[in-house]
Write a protein that holds these residues in place. Sequence first.
Motif, PDB file in Angstrom:
ATOM      1  N   THR B 287      57.539  61.320   4.473  1.00  0.00           N
ATOM      2  CA  THR B 287      57.420  59.859   4.532  1.00  0.00           C
ATOM      3  C   THR B 287      56.152  59.463   5.280  1.00  0.00           C
ATOM      4  O   THR B 287      55.406  58.580   4.841  1.00  0.00           O
ATOM      5  CB  THR B 287      58.660  59.261   5.246  1.00  0.00           C
ATOM      6  OG1 THR B 287      59.825  59.724   4.582  1.00  0.00           O
ATOM      7  CG2 THR B 287      58.631  57.752   5.238  1.00  0.00           C
ATOM      8  N   PRO B 369      53.371  64.833  -0.290  1.00  0.00           N
ATOM      9  CA  PRO B 369      54.068  63.569  -0.006  1.00  0.00           C
ATOM     10  C   PRO B 369      54.857  63.035  -1.201  1.00  0.00           C
ATOM     11  O   PRO B 369      55.769  62.225  -1.029  1.00  0.00           O
ATOM     12  CB  PRO B 369      52.934  62.620   0.380  1.00  0.00           C
ATOM     13  CG  PRO B 369      51.682  63.253  -0.100  1.00  0.00           C
ATOM     14  CD  PRO B 369      51.918  64.720  -0.111  1.00  0.00           C
ATOM     15  N   VAL B 370      54.510  63.503  -2.409  1.00  0.00           N
ATOM     16  CA  VAL B 370      55.214  62.997  -3.584  1.00  0.00           C
ATOM     17  C   VAL B 370      56.691  63.413  -3.556  1.00  0.00           C
ATOM     18  O   VAL B 370      57.553  62.749  -4.139  1.00  0.00           O
ATOM     19  CB  VAL B 370      54.504  63.480  -4.887  1.00  0.00           C
ATOM     20  CG1 VAL B 370      54.860  64.910  -5.234  1.00  0.00           C
ATOM     21  CG2 VAL B 370      54.852  62.558  -6.043  1.00  0.00           C
ATOM     22  N   VAL B 372      58.656  63.023  -1.332  1.00  0.00           N
ATOM     23  CA  VAL B 372      59.442  62.032  -0.607  1.00  0.00           C
ATOM     24  C   VAL B 372      60.251  61.153  -1.573  1.00  0.00           C
ATOM     25  O   VAL B 372      61.314  60.646  -1.232  1.00  0.00           O
ATOM     26  CB  VAL B 372      58.506  61.206   0.307  1.00  0.00           C
ATOM     27  CG1 VAL B 372      57.802  60.109  -0.438  1.00  0.00           C
ATOM     28  CG2 VAL B 372      59.257  60.649   1.468  1.00  0.00           C
ATOM     29  N   PHE B 373      59.767  61.006  -2.815  1.00  0.00           N
ATOM     30  CA  PHE B 373      60.498  60.210  -3.795  1.00  0.00           C
ATOM     31  C   PHE B 373      61.682  60.977  -4.378  1.00  0.00           C
ATOM     32  O   PHE B 373      62.547  60.404  -5.011  1.00  0.00           O
ATOM     33  CB  PHE B 373      59.563  59.800  -4.939  1.00  0.00           C
ATOM     34  CG  PHE B 373      58.570  58.762  -4.531  1.00  0.00           C
ATOM     35  CD1 PHE B 373      58.979  57.486  -4.184  1.00  0.00           C
ATOM     36  CD2 PHE B 373      57.217  59.047  -4.490  1.00  0.00           C
ATOM     37  CE1 PHE B 373      58.062  56.527  -3.805  1.00  0.00           C
ATOM     38  CE2 PHE B 373      56.294  58.098  -4.116  1.00  0.00           C
ATOM     39  CZ  PHE B 373      56.720  56.832  -3.772  1.00  0.00           C
ATOM     40  N   ARG B 374      61.669  62.289  -4.182  1.00  0.00           N
ATOM     41  CA  ARG B 374      62.749  63.096  -4.765  1.00  0.00           C
ATOM     42  C   ARG B 374      63.797  63.461  -3.739  1.00  0.00           C
ATOM     43  O   ARG B 374      64.753  64.144  -4.037  1.00  0.00           O
ATOM     44  CB  ARG B 374      62.163  64.382  -5.366  1.00  0.00           C
ATOM     45  CG  ARG B 374      61.173  64.092  -6.466  1.00  0.00           C
ATOM     46  CD  ARG B 374      60.546  65.373  -6.955  1.00  0.00           C
ATOM     47  NE  ARG B 374      59.381  65.071  -7.771  1.00  0.00           N
ATOM     48  CZ  ARG B 374      58.207  65.678  -7.663  1.00  0.00           C
ATOM     49  NH1 ARG B 374      58.035  66.632  -6.776  1.00  0.00           N
ATOM     50  NH2 ARG B 374      57.212  65.343  -8.444  1.00  0.00           N
ATOM     51  N   MET B 375      63.562  63.115  -2.467  1.00  0.00           N
ATOM     52  CA  MET B 375      64.489  63.533  -1.401  1.00  0.00           C
ATOM     53  C   MET B 375      65.674  62.582  -1.299  1.00  0.00           C
ATOM     54  O   MET B 375      65.515  61.399  -1.431  1.00  0.00           O
ATOM     55  CB  MET B 375      63.749  63.601  -0.077  1.00  0.00           C
ATOM     56  CG  MET B 375      62.801  64.770  -0.003  1.00  0.00           C
ATOM     57  SD  MET B 375      61.792  64.672   1.460  1.00  0.00           S
ATOM     58  CE  MET B 375      61.070  66.290   1.513  1.00  0.00           C
TER      59      MET B 375
END
Lengths: 224, 375
Positions: B287, B369-370, B372-375
């Motif tokens: 994040t 960082p991408v 973070v959208f899958r977490m």
Amino acid sequence: MDTILETKNVTKVYGEGDNRVVAVDSVTLALKRRELLLIMGPSGSGKTTLLSIMGCILHPSQGDVVLDGRTVSGLGSDALPDIRKRFFGFVFQSFNLFPSLKAAENVELVLRLKNHDKKRLKTEALELLDKVGLGKRSDFYPSDMSGGEKQRVAFARALAGDPPVILADEPTANLDSKTGMDVLRLLRALAEDFGKGIVIVSHDPKAEGFAHRAVFLEDGRIKE
Amino acid sequence: MYWLAWKTLFHERGRLVITLTGIIFSAVLTLAQVSMYIGMMGNATAIIRHTDADIWVASKNIQNFDFTNPFPEEWISRVRALPEVLWADRLIMTWGFLKLSNGGKEQVQIIGFNPDTGVGAPWSMVAGSPSDAKGGNYMIADVTSQKRLGALEKGTVWELNDRRFELVGLSEGIKSFTTAPVVFMSYNTAQSFQGLVKSGQTSYIVAKLRYGTNREQVADMLGKTMMNNDVMTKDGFIYRTIAYWTIQTGIGMGFFLTAILGLIVGGAIVGQTVYANTMEHLREFGTLKALGARNRDIYCVIFTQVCINAVIGFGVGSTLIMLARSGIEKAGVSLYLSPVLFGIIFFVVLSTCLLSAFFSVRKVRTLDPVTVFRM
């Protein structure tokens, strides 16, 4: 309304040969200030990948991303963190708040990251929480807040530093129906009252009613 | 980012306690082992270090201060003959058995020194003076030996190898490597004592050189003329003594390995908790990256937390050692604890902690960082 963010024929390809997957295929989109743009589509349609490209987190394989009139897709990875700090606020499906920080501190974190005046950090964080209607919960940890409250903190955090664009990934996915509606209402208000360009990626059909414009993505392409 | 490091660290108190336990364990073990080792080596070289001499002449192939063979004392003339030598004197090191009040006997290390010049004399007197040992069966004992010898009082009479000696002085803090109590007497008394050193023999010849003289050169020169002796500089003799106890006997190596083990175990605990901490906060770090933080900002969080842990852990560990110090020393173990030693061990502990964060840093460096959208 002037354009703040554009994607021009943006394509994202993962893998090679037999494993080649086109996640986003020649997408051209424009986001204007004061606009709430909704991107809808089934799972695996490339919505999140497109959002990541728009947010300068992911490089497109082809095409350009233009931010406030400047093409940023060709910039090196070193330049992107500063671009993200300056232009974007992010809202995530799972809120992604820091559990060890209170609500106000979660907002303060982004202000610190953006090198705001240290003497005004607390005041600014409280002002932002007030804007999302959470001024009285500033001293609460995320673990002591409801889903809707957490999402509001996430919005306050996204507004920190006054970025022109807010990108929200499934902002209502973890919320009940009523809270989801409140959040969508808030997003609309942020676009209209604060002049933000807002992109929402969502499955939620209710979101359509709050957006100024909606596009549908299927197999990485925009479906007219 | 220091702010975030601080907030996160103290929010998770359970993890903090585990990490601190590892560092405290590491600091205590390392400090105890190193200070004991230096204390023992300090005892082993105490007489050499406190004798104001630049050159030491000893028996051939001497291994350390305690294991010497006698040689003719008249060879002192060869040392005095050198123009570079300001003065030369003799010193006896031998062993004897002191009869205790309960009828038992205790082996003691005997140092025979010149009470006129004070060369080789005890250096920290709490009662009497080194010159009191002159002219008869007089001896000076060390108060740290009281646990072994019983109460030591000036004026009392003791039986040493069936001869009666009056205790005329008390020193403090002079110990031998072997832990045998150290007893000082005049050179002549020690020589007539009929121990290992017989009449006309000495254990050492020590010499002070004129100002500005090269010690190594004089030692080399003397070594060529005194083929049946080892001629060493003061530092050379100290080094030889330490090397013997450290390497040849393995005693020092044991301390060294335990100290290293303490560092490794402490480092492993810190590394494990820091890595587990990083893995648990991966979403937060992702994040942060998405929000515009650079890798170095996140490294700053990790390293700041490691440094805070190291400072607190070492501080508590040092305090524990200081509290336990008098108890340990009462048990007869010498601890050498100085600000410099604390500084060095802190640096070592801090380095170990920082090194243990390596895998965490690597994980953060490769964190996209991408995700973070899958977490």
